[in-house]
Write a protein that holds these residues in place. Structure first.
Motif, PDB file in Angstrom:
ATOM      1  N   GLY A  70       0.760  -1.247   0.000  1.00 32.09           N
ATOM      2  CA  GLY A  70       0.000   0.000   0.000  1.00 32.09           C
ATOM      3  C   GLY A  70       0.789   1.295   0.000  1.00 32.09           C
ATOM      4  N   THR A  71       2.104   1.217  -0.246  1.00 35.57           N
ATOM      5  CA  THR A  71       2.903   2.447  -0.228  1.00 35.57           C
ATOM      6  C   THR A  71       3.139   2.962  -1.641  1.00 35.57           C
ATOM      7  OG1 THR A  71       4.066   1.511   1.662  1.00 35.57           O
ATOM      8  CG2 THR A  71       5.037   3.486   0.677  1.00 35.57           C
ATOM      9  N   THR A  72       2.925   4.239  -1.817  1.00 33.77           N
ATOM     10  CA  THR A  72       3.320   4.902  -3.056  1.00 33.77           C
ATOM     11  C   THR A  72       4.710   5.469  -2.814  1.00 33.77           C
ATOM     12  OG1 THR A  72       1.052   5.467  -3.613  1.00 33.77           O
ATOM     13  CG2 THR A  72       2.781   6.832  -4.610  1.00 33.77           C
ATOM     14  N   ILE A  73       5.663   5.081  -3.655  1.00 32.47           N
ATOM     15  CA  ILE A  73       7.047   5.549  -3.468  1.00 32.47           C
ATOM     16  C   ILE A  73       7.442   6.445  -4.633  1.00 32.47           C
ATOM     17  CG2 ILE A  73       9.467   4.867  -3.175  1.00 32.47           C
ATOM     18  CD1 ILE A  73       8.581   2.176  -2.156  1.00 32.47           C
ATOM     19  N   LEU A  74       7.937   7.632  -4.309  1.00 33.09           N
ATOM     20  CA  LEU A  74       8.427   8.563  -5.328  1.00 33.09           C
ATOM     21  C   LEU A  74       9.837   8.969  -4.950  1.00 33.09           C
ATOM     22  CD1 LEU A  74       5.185  10.689  -5.453  1.00 33.09           C
ATOM     23  CD2 LEU A  74       5.955   9.110  -7.233  1.00 33.09           C
ATOM     24  N   ASN A 101      11.552  22.957  -7.155  1.00 31.16           N
ATOM     25  CA  ASN A 101      10.398  22.791  -6.259  1.00 31.16           C
ATOM     26  C   ASN A 101       9.128  22.472  -7.040  1.00 31.16           C
ATOM     27  OD1 ASN A 101      12.151  23.520  -4.240  1.00 31.16           O
ATOM     28  ND2 ASN A 101      11.454  25.662  -4.152  1.00 31.16           N
ATOM     29  N   LEU A 102       8.991  23.157  -8.170  1.00 31.97           N
ATOM     30  CA  LEU A 102       7.806  22.956  -9.006  1.00 31.97           C
ATOM     31  C   LEU A 102       7.732  21.516  -9.513  1.00 31.97           C
ATOM     32  CD1 LEU A 102       5.418  24.277 -10.517  1.00 31.97           C
ATOM     33  CD2 LEU A 102       7.002  24.828 -12.367  1.00 31.97           C
ATOM     34  N   VAL A 109       5.056  16.287  -9.443  1.00 34.06           N
ATOM     35  CA  VAL A 109       5.115  14.821  -9.514  1.00 34.06           C
ATOM     36  C   VAL A 109       4.367  14.209  -8.315  1.00 34.06           C
ATOM     37  CG1 VAL A 109       6.673  12.824  -9.349  1.00 34.06           C
ATOM     38  CG2 VAL A 109       7.253  14.731 -10.872  1.00 34.06           C
ATOM     39  N   ILE A 110       4.554  14.778  -7.138  1.00 37.17           N
ATOM     40  CA  ILE A 110       3.894  14.227  -5.946  1.00 37.17           C
ATOM     41  C   ILE A 110       2.380  14.392  -6.059  1.00 37.17           C
ATOM     42  CG2 ILE A 110       3.644  14.410  -3.436  1.00 37.17           C
ATOM     43  CD1 ILE A 110       6.562  15.413  -3.350  1.00 37.17           C
TER      44      ILE A 110
END
Ligand code: ATP
Ligand code: MG
Length: 279
Positions: A161-165, A237-238, A243-244
């Motif tokens: 269940g983890t979304t990793i970025l 930063n943008l 992406v997140i």
């Protein structure tokens, strides 16, 4: 932003294919970019609220970079608006004795997000194939095994269940020099200057080689790397925020439904009489 995502097993040449000065579609649009970041922060705040309320998904944002590339600055800029409840930052420094006495994932696993949480890794398990490789802290035969171990670990997390970025903030050698000089010249930034950054800088190209291979070996469908142009802070930063936000939106999260009909409670509240006891 898709251009910055590294495909599984994609061979990468940081010096040739990734320009730390890139602005993508945003060249000459700094003011718009900064305004967009403000919007993204608000979106991230809303997404984190529902992540927390729904208590199902887990989100892990992992940041790696050379010194001065802006790990701290990115975290501050991107997560500025979120509710501190349900979010935490884990920084991985030189392992303590007890950490070093365990396997390298022990201290990392202890910090991964639980249901409803968003965790940011400032440095990570990847140090074990970066600094450890560059400084020969383990023989090659040992650190090479870590690519697969990391992939397996991240698969376990995503399967549960983890979304990793994962983000590599990409600055160049010249930019780092300017930033180190700026730290020395600015009283409010001197605390960030560490003389140890200079010998590390001499190993720049060894680090780039280590990053290239690590990113190529561990960018997967389930836990992708993004190579973020980071010479310009606002654009860095943008990209990270965009992406997140995109990834969290895809989770299609919802606030939990009330388990029962709440109208009766509303009626009770409207009709309630609470008497004050005593005088
Ligand atoms: P800043 O970038 O703001 O200086 P930092 O993350 O570099 O912050 P420091 O305390 O300066 O914080 O550095 C932490 C150090 O710990 C880094 O040099 C990093 O390479 C090292 N480190 C992290 N994990 C490991 C590891 N597993 N083995 C050896 N060294 C590690
Ligand atoms: Mg440092």
């Amino acid at each position: 932003m898709e251009d910055y995502r590294v495909k599984p097993h994609q061979k990468i040449d940081l010096a040739k294919d990734y320009d730390p000065n890139d602005y993508g579609e945003w060249k000459g649009k700094k003011a718009k970019g900064v305004a967009r970041l403000t919007e993204l922060r608000a979106e991230l705040d809303a997404l984190q609220q529902v992540l927390y309320a729904e208590h199902q998904h887990k989100a892990l944002v992992l940041i790696q970079a050379m010194d001065t590339a802006g790990k701290d600055g990115t975290i501050r800029a991107v997560f500025d608006g979120v509710n501190p409840q349900g979010v935490h930052v884990a920084s991985f420094k030189v392992p303590t004795q007890i950490e070093a006495d365990h396997d390298f994932l022990w201290r990392v696993h202890a910090q991964v997000p639980a249901k409803g949480e968003l965790v940011v890794f400032n440095r990570s398990q990847y140090e074990q194939v970066l600094v450890v490789r560059v400084h020969n802290l383990e023989p090659e035969k040992e650190w090479r095994k870590h690519y697969q171990q990391i992939n397996d670990f991240e698969k376990l997390l995503t399967d549960t269940g983890t979304t990793i970025l994962k983000f590599f903030l990409n600055i160049d050698l010249d930019e780092q020099k300017q930033r180190l000089i700026e730290r020395i010249d600015t009283p409010e930034k001197q605390w960030k200057f560490s003389p140890g950054d200079l010998p590390e800088r001499k190993l720049w190209w060894q680090y780039m080689e280590a990053y290239q291979e690590a990113i190529s070996q561990t960018s997967t469908e389930y836990a992708p790397w993004h190579i973020v142009p980071a010479n310009h802070n606002w654009y860095r930063n943008l990209v990270v925020a965009e992406v997140i936000v995109e990834a969290l939106k895809k989770l299609d999260m919802h606030y939990p439904q009330a388990a029962e009909d709440l109208d009766q409670y509303k009626k009770d509240l409207n009709e309630e009489v609470i008497e004050k006891k005593g005088n």
